[in-house]
Design an enzyme around this catalytic site. Structure first.
Site, PDB file in Angstrom:
ATOM      1  N   ASP A  79       0.814  -1.214   0.000  1.00  0.00           N
ATOM      2  CA  ASP A  79       0.000   0.000   0.000  1.00  0.00           C
ATOM      3  C   ASP A  79       0.849   1.267   0.000  1.00  0.00           C
ATOM      4  O   ASP A  79       2.026   1.256   0.381  1.00  0.00           O
ATOM      5  CB  ASP A  79      -0.951   0.015   1.203  1.00  0.00           C
ATOM      6  CG  ASP A  79      -0.231   0.035   2.542  1.00  0.00           C
ATOM      7  OD1 ASP A  79       0.778  -0.688   2.683  1.00  0.00           O
ATOM      8  OD2 ASP A  79      -0.677   0.754   3.454  1.00  0.00           O
ATOM      9  N   GLU A 174       0.265  -1.468   5.546  1.00  0.00           N
ATOM     10  CA  GLU A 174       1.266  -0.994   6.497  1.00  0.00           C
ATOM     11  C   GLU A 174       1.023   0.450   6.881  1.00  0.00           C
ATOM     12  O   GLU A 174       1.215   0.842   8.044  1.00  0.00           O
ATOM     13  CB  GLU A 174       2.666  -1.145   5.893  1.00  0.00           C
ATOM     14  CG  GLU A 174       3.816  -0.840   6.863  1.00  0.00           C
ATOM     15  CD  GLU A 174       4.239   0.628   6.880  1.00  0.00           C
ATOM     16  OE1 GLU A 174       5.025   1.012   7.761  1.00  0.00           O
ATOM     17  OE2 GLU A 174       3.774   1.406   6.009  1.00  0.00           O
TER      18      GLU A 174
END
Length: 407
Positions: A79, A174
């Protein structure tokens, strides 16, 4: 394919995470990217490839040595930050940077100026990948993914470099603090690992903040202001009083290095009720616990003046991975040697934040953090030097070789 080519293809994927969806992965673009990476790993001939429904992708480069080398892992996240759009990223390569102002977007007047970003002076003569000023770039952490895949490909194409079993993993979310939550450490099966998620060249980190969140709720009493004397309790004013009782200089904008802080990240209120949201950070565990107690003390102090007015809920988020890394400090020493052999001087420093590696370390997978090479993460001024990604790739290759040679 070069690490640069890979990176430029990866930033085309929109993988912003979103903490409000309550899903894993939190956004569909992350799974699209994970499937693309899975296909690439299959074409490379890696083994034990798995992609679960939560977007955790794992794969193996088998050992090519006769020694009983430890299984080493390398991890990066799929991400990008929700702080700025990662959709329709339009990267551009600035060749042989000359030290001047880089115009990112002429129409909007967006410029990358060394007067505001002096770290640019470290990249004179290098090729930089920048944004067009309307999105972030995504070096955090697509540079890390590109480096890991490129290193594994290099090892596969150079069997003369002997190494043990190598495990790689790419995880979602994350950036919203959930990257390690559903990471199956047992399935991963590494003895230790490294997250390729740091910033500038040379960063090597095995210390991070202890972290907690605090939600302070202040109840007020609303009556008509014309008849409010000795009756009204304005929760906004009480909340302001609470805010001012915390140490003025112990905030992010006044601290650095190992210094901890209280950070007010949200306030929402009316006369009837005000909610303060804090994050609490400190590298030292004892000071961290003291900071939490101070919040509780100030709530009690507020209730002395306004009985029953204030409550607090404190939740620990993660802890300093140093206590898990120090017993296996040799894995940091291996990374330092790998950097020096790649022409990089290690800069061991604490992380003023969190990392998947911290949570993974407490789940039984010691996991220091290594530079991925980018600067100015999470915004329009993000950039990465091509040479930085190449050096990170070389560091991974060196670690794999050195771990085997130590046997």
């Amino acid at each position: 394919m070069t690490v640069t080519d890979r990176f430029l293809s990866f930033v085309a994927f929109d993988t912003q995470s979103d903490e409000l969806t309550n899903m894993t992965p939190s956004t569909p673009g992350q799974m699209v990217f994970a499937r693309y990476l899975r296909d690439e790993l299959e074409k490379m001939g890696l083994e034990e490839i798995s992609l679960d429904d939560n977007g955790y992708l794992m794969a193996t480069l088998p050992a090519n040595c006769d020694t009983d080398a430890p299984v080493v892992g390398f991890i990066s996240h799929l991400d990008t930050s929700p702080d700025m759009s990662g959709k329709h990223v339009r990267p551009r390569i600035v060749r042989n940077y000359d030290g001047g102002v880089i115009t990112l977007n002429e129409e909007q007047g967006i410029r990358l100026d060394p007067a505001e970003f002096p770290e640019l002076n470290n990249y004179l003569g290098q090729d930089l990948i920048v944004t067009d000023g309307t999105t972030l770039l995504g070096a955090d952490d697509k540079a890390g993914i590109a480096e890991i895949i490129s290193a594994v490909e290099y090892l596969r194409n150079h069997p003369e470099i002997k190494h043990g079993k190598i495990r790689i993993a790419f995880n979602p979310d994350e950036e919203i603090g959930q990257g390690a939550h559903k990471f199956d450490v047992g399935l991963f099966g590494a003895d230790f690992a490294y997250t390729m998620d740091g910033g500038a060249v040379g960063e090597l980190e095995y210390e991070n903040f202890n972290a907690a969140s605090a939600k302070v709720v202040i109840k007020g009493r609303n009556v008509h202001p014309g008849n409010a004397k000795h009756k009204m309790i304005n929760s906004i004013r009480v909340a302001t009083q609470f805010i001012m009782m915390l140490p003025r200089w112990e905030t992010p904008e006044h601290t650095e290095g190992y210094e901890g802080f209280y950070h007010l990240v949200g306030i929402e209120g009316s006369v009837e009720e005000t909610v303060l949201t804090y994050i609490i950070r400190d590298h030292d565990r004892a000071r961290f616990e003291s900071r939490k107690r101070e919040i509780e003390h100030l709530v009690r102090k507020t209730n002395t003046e306004y009985p029953g007015c204030a409550t607090v809920e404190i939740r620990d988020q993660y802890y300093n991975m140093r206590e898990k890394i120090e017993p296996v400090i040799h894995i940091v020493e291996v990374a330092e040697k790998a950097m020096r052999e790649a022409g990089v001087e290690p800069r061991v420093q604490p992380i003023r934040g969190g990392t998947d590696g911290a949570q993974l370390s407490f789940k039984g997978l010691p996991c220091p953090n290594i530079f991925a090479g980018g600067e100015n993460f999470h915004g329009r001024y993000e950039y990465v030097a091509i040479s930085s990604m190449e050096k990170a790739t070389a560091v991974i290759v060196n670690i794999c070789r050195l771990v085997n040679e130590k046997q």
